[in-house]
Scaffold this motif. Structure first.
Motif, mmCIF file in Angstrom:
data_model
loop_
_atom_site.group_PDB
_atom_site.id
_atom_site.type_symbol
_atom_site.label_atom_id
_atom_site.label_comp_id
_atom_site.label_asym_id
_atom_site.label_seq_id
_atom_site.Cartn_x
_atom_site.Cartn_y
_atom_site.Cartn_z
ATOM 1 N N LEU A 99 0.824 -1.203 0.000
ATOM 2 C CA LEU A 99 0.000 0.000 0.000
ATOM 3 C C LEU A 99 0.860 1.257 0.000
ATOM 4 C CD1 LEU A 99 -2.853 -0.878 2.514
ATOM 5 C CD2 LEU A 99 -2.625 -1.445 0.086
ATOM 6 N N ASP A 100 0.485 2.178 -0.856
ATOM 7 C CA ASP A 100 1.061 3.519 -0.844
ATOM 8 C C ASP A 100 0.024 4.424 -0.203
ATOM 9 O OD1 ASP A 100 2.485 5.829 -1.268
ATOM 10 O OD2 ASP A 100 1.983 5.984 -3.387
ATOM 11 N N ILE A 101 0.365 5.032 0.948
ATOM 12 C CA ILE A 101 -0.610 5.837 1.676
ATOM 13 C C ILE A 101 -0.197 7.309 1.693
ATOM 14 C CG2 ILE A 101 -1.361 3.893 3.080
ATOM 15 C CD1 ILE A 101 0.323 4.972 5.369
ATOM 16 N N LYS A 102 -1.133 8.149 2.079
ATOM 17 C CA LYS A 102 -0.968 9.600 1.946
ATOM 18 C C LYS A 102 -0.243 10.243 3.114
ATOM 19 C CE LYS A 102 -5.322 9.827 -0.610
ATOM 20 N NZ LYS A 102 -6.737 10.320 -0.604
ATOM 21 N N ILE A 103 0.087 9.476 4.139
ATOM 22 C CA ILE A 103 0.785 10.036 5.293
ATOM 23 C C ILE A 103 2.109 9.306 5.489
ATOM 24 C CG2 ILE A 103 -1.367 10.703 6.447
ATOM 25 C CD1 ILE A 103 -0.971 8.251 8.266
ATOM 26 N N ASN A 104 2.998 9.917 6.249
ATOM 27 C CA ASN A 104 4.273 9.273 6.551
ATOM 28 C C ASN A 104 4.058 8.141 7.549
ATOM 29 O OD1 ASN A 104 5.822 11.014 4.953
ATOM 30 N ND2 ASN A 104 5.934 12.551 6.585
ATOM 31 N N HIS A 105 4.600 6.971 7.202
ATOM 32 C CA HIS A 105 4.483 5.804 8.074
ATOM 33 C C HIS A 105 5.708 4.934 7.824
ATOM 34 C CE1 HIS A 105 2.410 3.072 10.716
ATOM 35 N NE2 HIS A 105 2.418 2.098 9.829
ATOM 36 N N ASP A 106 6.483 4.695 8.855
ATOM 37 C CA ASP A 106 7.775 4.022 8.693
ATOM 38 C C ASP A 106 7.650 2.533 8.371
ATOM 39 O OD1 ASP A 106 9.063 6.396 9.199
ATOM 40 O OD2 ASP A 106 9.286 6.003 11.347
ATOM 41 N N ILE A 107 6.504 1.943 8.684
ATOM 42 C CA ILE A 107 6.329 0.497 8.488
ATOM 43 C C ILE A 107 5.680 0.234 7.130
ATOM 44 C CG2 ILE A 107 5.337 -1.619 9.428
ATOM 45 C CD1 ILE A 107 5.148 -0.129 12.134
ATOM 46 N N ARG A 108 6.270 -0.660 6.367
ATOM 47 C CA ARG A 108 5.701 -1.044 5.084
ATOM 48 C C ARG A 108 4.405 -1.820 5.311
ATOM 49 N NH1 ARG A 108 8.332 -5.152 0.675
ATOM 50 N NH2 ARG A 108 7.719 -4.078 -1.231
ATOM 51 N N ILE A 109 3.328 -1.427 4.626
ATOM 52 C CA ILE A 109 2.025 -2.063 4.829
ATOM 53 C C ILE A 109 1.759 -3.040 3.692
ATOM 54 C CG2 ILE A 109 -0.440 -1.707 5.166
ATOM 55 C CD1 ILE A 109 0.164 1.082 6.165
ATOM 56 N N LEU A 110 1.680 -4.316 4.039
ATOM 57 C CA LEU A 110 1.467 -5.376 3.052
ATOM 58 C C LEU A 110 0.111 -6.028 3.251
ATOM 59 C CD1 LEU A 110 4.945 -7.174 3.275
ATOM 60 C CD2 LEU A 110 4.220 -5.549 1.527
ATOM 61 N N VAL A 111 -0.482 -6.478 2.149
ATOM 62 C CA VAL A 111 -1.709 -7.277 2.185
ATOM 63 C C VAL A 111 -1.350 -8.669 1.674
ATOM 64 C CG1 VAL A 111 -4.100 -7.463 1.417
ATOM 65 C CG2 VAL A 111 -3.047 -5.199 1.659
ATOM 66 N N SER A 112 -1.684 -9.681 2.431
ATOM 67 C CA SER A 112 -1.315 -11.043 2.045
ATOM 68 C C SER A 112 -2.045 -11.476 0.783
ATOM 69 C CB SER A 112 -1.633 -12.023 3.171
ATOM 70 O OG SER A 112 -3.030 -12.148 3.346
ATOM 71 N N ARG A 113 -1.493 -12.496 0.102
ATOM 72 C CA ARG A 113 -2.139 -13.025 -1.103
ATOM 73 C C ARG A 113 -3.528 -13.553 -0.807
ATOM 74 N NH1 ARG A 113 2.697 -16.814 -3.148
ATOM 75 N NH2 ARG A 113 3.044 -16.832 -0.909
ATOM 76 N N GLU A 114 -3.715 -14.146 0.382
ATOM 77 C CA GLU A 114 -5.013 -14.709 0.745
ATOM 78 C C GLU A 114 -6.082 -13.634 0.861
ATOM 79 O OE1 GLU A 114 -2.187 -15.327 2.308
ATOM 80 O OE2 GLU A 114 -1.810 -17.399 1.716
ATOM 81 N N LYS A 115 -5.678 -12.439 1.284
ATOM 82 C CA LYS A 115 -6.647 -11.368 1.490
ATOM 83 C C LYS A 115 -6.765 -10.425 0.300
ATOM 84 C CE LYS A 115 -6.817 -10.772 6.504
ATOM 85 N NZ LYS A 115 -6.790 -9.755 7.572
ATOM 86 N N SER A 116 -5.911 -10.586 -0.704
ATOM 87 C CA SER A 116 -5.843 -9.591 -1.774
ATOM 88 C C SER A 116 -7.164 -9.444 -2.521
ATOM 89 C CB SER A 116 -4.716 -9.933 -2.750
ATOM 90 O OG SER A 116 -4.939 -11.195 -3.362
ATOM 91 N N GLY A 117 -7.860 -10.558 -2.771
ATOM 92 C CA GLY A 117 -9.122 -10.477 -3.507
ATOM 93 C C GLY A 117 -10.167 -9.689 -2.759
ATOM 94 N N SER A 118 -10.399 -10.042 -1.492
ATOM 95 C CA SER A 118 -11.415 -9.321 -0.712
ATOM 96 C C SER A 118 -10.973 -7.888 -0.438
ATOM 97 C CB SER A 118 -11.674 -10.053 0.606
ATOM 98 O OG SER A 118 -10.505 -10.130 1.389
ATOM 99 N N PHE A 119 -9.661 -7.663 -0.279
ATOM 100 C CA PHE A 119 -9.178 -6.305 -0.085
ATOM 101 C C PHE A 119 -9.487 -5.424 -1.291
ATOM 102 C CE2 PHE A 119 -5.851 -3.200 -1.046
ATOM 103 C CZ PHE A 119 -5.986 -2.350 0.043
ATOM 104 N N LEU A 120 -9.234 -5.927 -2.482
ATOM 105 C CA LEU A 120 -9.479 -5.124 -3.686
ATOM 106 C C LEU A 120 -10.964 -4.862 -3.876
ATOM 107 C CD1 LEU A 120 -6.875 -6.716 -6.117
ATOM 108 C CD2 LEU A 120 -6.750 -4.473 -5.025
ATOM 109 N N GLN A 121 -11.811 -5.838 -3.508
ATOM 110 C CA GLN A 121 -13.252 -5.592 -3.528
ATOM 111 C C GLN A 121 -13.611 -4.451 -2.592
ATOM 112 O OE1 GLN A 121 -15.080 -9.391 -2.628
ATOM 113 N NE2 GLN A 121 -15.601 -9.705 -4.760
#
Length: 253
Positions: free
Chosen positions: A226-248
Motif C-alpha cells: 500500500l502507498d498511503i498519503k501520510i508518513n508511516h515508517d512500516i511497510r504495509i502489506l496485504v497477504s495473497r489470501e486477502k488480496s481479492g477481498s481487499f481489492l473488492q
C-alpha cells in the motif's frame, strides 16, 4: 429442521455438525458441501433446507460466489476466522457471523437468534428480504469516535480523522490524517469488530482507512503493497489470501 453445512475442512465440519446435534437435537444436517461448485450444483436442485451454515473461504473461492450465482431464499450463518467479510455476509442473506473456532454457546445463541427472527418475521415481515437489509445497515453503523490517551488526558478522536491503527512494541496506536499518534486502550481485534466499512484489517499489524490509500501495487512476492498519503515508517502489506477481498473493499464493493 433441515440444515446444510458448507465447509471444506473435515475437522471443522465434523465439529460443527456434532455441536449442532447437541444444541438442536431435532435438526438434521441433510448435506455437507465442500466447494463453491458442488454447493451450486446441490442448492440448485434441493430446496428442503431451512438454514445454511457456510464457511467463507473454500478451496475454489469465496462462498459468496454461490449466493451471487443462484438465488437463495433461506437464511445463512457465516462461519470464518476473519472479521473483514462481515458486511458482505449480511448482504448475502446472513443472519449471523461466527468466528472460528466455534463454541457451543455461540452456535446455541445463533439458533436462538434464528428462531427469534423467524417469529418476528412471521408476525411483522412478509419475507426475509427486509430483515437482510436491516442487518446489513446495522453492520455498517459503527462507532463514530474513539477514546485515545495523550499524556494525562483522554481525548475523543473522531473516526473521520483516523488514517490507520497499528501495533508497535505491543502497543496499539492510532495515526491521524495529519500524522499525529495516540495510544489506544483497545486491541486490534476489538477495533476490527467495531469499525465501519471504511476500515480494513490488512494484516495482523494494521487496520487502514480507505481514504488514506493512494494505490496498491504487487510486490515480487505477489503481495499487495500500500502507498498511503501520510508518513508511516512500516511497510504495509496485504497477504495473497486477502488480496481479492481487499481489492473488492478498496473498490467500494
Amino acid at each position: 429442521m433441515n440444515i446444510i453445512v458448507i465447509e471444506d475442512e473435515d475437522l471443522a465440519a465434523e465439529d460443527l455438525i456434532n455441536t449442532l446435534k447437541r444444541v438442536e437435537p431435532n435438526a438434521v444436517v441433510e448435506q455437507r458441501l465442500t466447494s463453491v461448485e458442488n454447493s451450486i450444483a446441490y442448492l440448485e436442485k434441493n430446496k428442503s433446507a431451512q438454514l445454511i451454515f457456510s464457511d467463507i473461504q473454500l478451496g475454489d473461492g469465496l462462498s459468496f460466489e454461490i449466493y451471487e450465482r443462484i438465488k437463495i431464499e433461506i437464511p445463512i450463518v457465516f462461519c470464518t476466522a476473519y472479521h473483514e467479510y462481515m458486511l458482505q455476509a449480511f448482504r448475502n442473506n446472513g443472519i449471523d457471523y461466527l468466528l472460528k473456532p466455534l463454541s457451543e454457546d455461540a452456535v446455541r445463541h445463533t439458533m436462538h437468534k434464528y428462531y427469534g427472527l423467524k417469529r418476528s418475521m412471521q408476525s411483522a415481515m412478509p419475507d426475509w428480504s427486509t430483515l437482510y437489509r436491516n442487518l446489513a445497515q446495522e453492520s455498517s453503523q459503527r462507532v463514530k469516535s474513539i477514546l485515545v490517551n495523550y499524556q494525562d488526558k483522554i481525548i475523543p478522536l473522531q473516526m473521520a480523522e483516523v488514517a490507520l491503527f497499528y501495533i508497535q512494541h505491543e502497543n496499539v496506536l492510532v495515526k491521524t490524517n495529519d500524522g499525529k499518534e495516540y495510544l489506544v486502550s483497545k486491541s486490534l481485534d476489538e477495533l476490527d469488530k467495531s469499525l465501519g466499512t471504511d476500515f480494513y484489517r490488512v494484516n495482523r499489524q494494521h487496520i487502514v482507512n480507505r481514504s488514506v490509500i493512494r494505490h496498491a501495487s504487487y510486490s515480487l512476492a505477489r503481495k499487495l503493497v500500500l502507498d498511503i498519503k501520510i508518513n508511516h515508517d512500516i511497510r504495509i502489506l496485504v497477504s495473497r489470501e486477502k488480496s481479492g477481498s481487499f481489492l473488492q473493499w478498496l473498490g467500494g464493493e
